[in-house]
Write an enzyme that holds these catalytic residues in place. Structure first.
Site, PDB file in Angstrom:
ATOM      1  N   GLU A  58     -77.946-124.104  12.542  1.00 53.82           N
ATOM      2  CA  GLU A  58     -78.239-125.355  13.235  1.00 53.82           C
ATOM      3  C   GLU A  58     -78.399-125.137  14.731  1.00 53.82           C
ATOM      4  O   GLU A  58     -79.327-125.670  15.349  1.00 53.82           O
ATOM      5  CB  GLU A  58     -77.124-126.374  12.954  1.00 53.82           C
ATOM      6  N   HIS A  61     -81.653-123.409  15.530  1.00 53.87           N
ATOM      7  CA  HIS A  61     -82.775-124.342  15.370  1.00 53.87           C
ATOM      8  C   HIS A  61     -82.891-125.255  16.593  1.00 53.87           C
ATOM      9  O   HIS A  61     -83.997-125.493  17.094  1.00 53.87           O
ATOM     10  CB  HIS A  61     -82.566-125.182  14.110  1.00 53.87           C
ATOM     11  N   HIS A 123     -88.849-136.480   9.661  1.00 49.98           N
ATOM     12  CA  HIS A 123     -88.601-135.452  10.672  1.00 49.98           C
ATOM     13  C   HIS A 123     -89.576-134.290  10.519  1.00 49.98           C
ATOM     14  O   HIS A 123     -90.190-133.840  11.487  1.00 49.98           O
ATOM     15  CB  HIS A 123     -87.140-134.976  10.552  1.00 49.98           C
ATOM     16  N   HIS A 213     -93.412-136.563  -7.004  1.00 50.19           N
ATOM     17  CA  HIS A 213     -93.942-135.568  -6.060  1.00 50.19           C
ATOM     18  C   HIS A 213     -94.853-134.578  -6.770  1.00 50.19           C
ATOM     19  O   HIS A 213     -95.906-134.195  -6.230  1.00 50.19           O
ATOM     20  CB  HIS A 213     -92.773-134.834  -5.386  1.00 50.19           C
ATOM     21  N   HIS A 275     -92.767-122.463   0.752  1.00 48.60           N
ATOM     22  CA  HIS A 275     -93.352-123.756   0.430  1.00 48.60           C
ATOM     23  C   HIS A 275     -93.664-124.540   1.712  1.00 48.60           C
ATOM     24  O   HIS A 275     -94.734-125.145   1.849  1.00 48.60           O
ATOM     25  CB  HIS A 275     -92.362-124.529  -0.443  1.00 48.60           C
TER      26      HIS A 275
END
Length: 301
Positions: A58, A61, A123, A213, A275
């Site tokens: 975290e 990032h 986000h 999805h 992905h």
């Protein structure tokens, strides 16, 4: 021409791709709250001492996102000054800056106050728009001085609408994928292409999110394939359109296969981040196709 701007643009684009990968990593590892309910500090510290793995993910990032935010702003200003004569430069400069700031504020708000899964799914999408804007600004630096006939193709109205529609639909599919991730619905369908051994499983709870999805992603593959065939029928000589269209087809094929790979490998980090990378490149290719489509006139069908 614009050698330094081109180099800086490539570095910034790759950096934005790294931010997207890190964001997927944070979500996949559940590290979003690994610095506590604080931002920009991490457990009250500028640099956390002896951080756990999740805290390091975290914190890294946040750090990389902050640096790239400044780089994106610098790239937008530089592009505005040097290639502002290109019609779309100012628009994409504003989009790049706005969305890199907005996604950062959304991430900070989620840490401090918390957000619903539906909001947090946005986000990744905001970061994606900023990435595509930076990519297009970089392409503009390479475009400058190129023949107008190549960069302003005359496209049929159906092909134009197919390109614009695929761009918008891709963003919607990305949102459903992010929503699946944030709601923990990825494992709701075992197996692929069947969902829990059925073509049409009972649509309740997380199964509905995951199956929906899959259906949306499958339809996206079909619409991009149709777009590619339409493009190849009449515009094989237009190099920018042909390259971006081919990349889009390769990426949507890779996206479908990587989705299956995610299921078969048990949602490993490598599969999930692959992905995210593939869909980012898909969105970037479609975004540039949309720029080309918006420039040219309308030819015969």
């Amino acid at each position: 021409m614009h050698k330094l701007l081109k180099f800086y643009g490539i570095i910034t684009t790759l950096g934005m791709l790294l931010v997207l990968i890190q964001g997927a990593l944070v979500t996949q590892t559940g590290s979003g709250d690994a610095c506590g309910p604080e931002w920009p500090l991490c457990y009250g510290q500028i640099i956390p001492e002896n951080p756990a793995t999740e805290t390091l993910i975290e914190y890294t990032h946040r750090l990389v996102s902050g640096v790239l935010g400044l780089m994106v702003i610098g790239h937008a200003v530089w592009s505005w000054r040097r290639i502002g004569h290109i019609r779309e430069t100012k628009l994409f400069s504003l989009l790049a800056v706005f969305f890199i700031i907005f996604q950062g504020l959304l991430g900070a708000a989620a840490v401090v106050w918390g957000q619903s899964d539906a909001v947090m799914a946005l986000h990744f999408g905001f970061s994606l728009i900023s990435f595509a804007s930076v990519l297009i600004l970089t392409i503009f630096a390479f475009e400058d001085g190129t023949s107008r006939s190549i960069l302003y193709p005359s496209l049929s109205r159906p092909l134009k609408w197919m390109i614009f529609g695929n761009l918008i639909y891709t963003y919607a599919v990305v949102y459903t994928g992010a929503f699946v991730k944030h709601t923990g619905s990825g494992s709701a369908c075992s197996g692929w292409p069947l969902c829990n051994g059925q073509w049409f499983p009972p649509l309740d709870g997380r199964t509905a999110f995951q199956f929906g999805h899959r259906v949306f992603a499958g339809l996206l593959f079909v619409t991009i394939l149709i777009m590619f065939i339409m493009m190849m029928r009449r515009h094989t000589k237009n190099l920018p359109l042909r390259i971006s269209g081919t990349i889009a087809l390769i990426m949507i094929t890779g996206q479908v296969l990587s989705g299956a790979f995610v299921i078969f490998t048990g949602f490993t980090l490598y599969a999930s981040m692959s992905h995210a990378v593939i869909v980012s490149l898909l969105f970037g290719a479609l975004s540039y196709m949309a720029v080309l489509a918006s420039r040219g006139g309308t030819g015969s069908a």
